[in-house]
Design an enzyme around this catalytic site. Sequence first.
Site, short mmCIF file in Angstrom:
data_model
loop_
_atom_site.label_atom_id
_atom_site.label_comp_id
_atom_site.label_asym_id
_atom_site.label_seq_id
_atom_site.Cartn_x
_atom_site.Cartn_y
_atom_site.Cartn_z
N ILE A 1 0.89 -1.16 0.00
CA ILE A 1 0.00 0.00 0.00
C ILE A 1 0.93 1.21 0.00
O ILE A 1 1.89 1.27 0.76
CB ILE A 1 -0.95 -0.01 1.22
CG1 ILE A 1 -1.88 1.21 1.23
CG2 ILE A 1 -0.21 -0.09 2.54
CD1 ILE A 1 -2.99 1.12 2.32
N SER A 2 0.68 2.17 -0.89
CA SER A 2 1.59 3.31 -1.02
C SER A 2 1.59 4.16 0.25
O SER A 2 0.64 4.18 1.02
CB SER A 2 1.17 4.18 -2.20
OG SER A 2 1.12 3.43 -3.39
#
Length: 225
Positions: free
Chosen positions: A71-72
């Site tokens: 997940i960024s």
Amino acid sequence: MNDEQRRIEGIGMTSARTRERLVQRLIDNGISHQVILDRIRRVPRHLFVDEALQSRAYEDSALPIGHGQTISQPYIVALMTQALVDGKGIRDLGKVLEVGTGCGYQTAVLATLVGTIYTIERIRDLSRATRNRLSDLGVHNIRYRHGDGMQGWPGQAPFDGILVAAAPSGIPEALLEQLAVGGRLIIPVGPPGGQELVRVTRGATGLEQETLCQVSFVPLLEGTG
Ligand code: SAH
């Protein structure tokens, strides 16, 4: 408040107070778009990661989401969203293509700022799980596809914006071709350890390219997983 609302609101390390610290950090780092900051406050990032990682969900860092993907980092999600929507209203952004759905966090942050998001993910399980997660969270203006986002989504082109969450070595031609006049493409480009976030704008007479900052993304891979 019922159990479902409590789950979304969060407590302790996932509470409004913890989220506010993250928002303040993004403001300190130059994120100024109020709607984006509000999305960072509201989107329950702890529900996009494994239970064991939930207490870290409002740290400003990337986290694993399985299948070797991440997940960024919230700052990067906010920065990419701001680079895409800055100075534009929802009417200017009727159709946006997202490449690399992953867990759907970026999708959820962007969703209220645009008309419809067309999102492509090459790993089938991630695409399916994200469709369910975002639907549960009431995010409905999304069309999902399991496929290779390097090819774009020709049947829906042109797009008013394209946002890519994984890094190719060079900008895929198909994505440039599917960008509408006035549209912006936000994409990390380059090898691991040497990537830059780039914004390409299609003007009436051609393409204009700006480099925004150094970044570190997973690679954009050809084909499907
Ligand atoms: N947008 C996510 C980050 C996803 S990480 C977030 O909000 O956190 C990048 C994702 O891009 C991974 O899920 C990876 O599987 C996917 N990906 C890599 N190459 C791809 C391609 N060619 N087409 C579609 N998805 C791709």
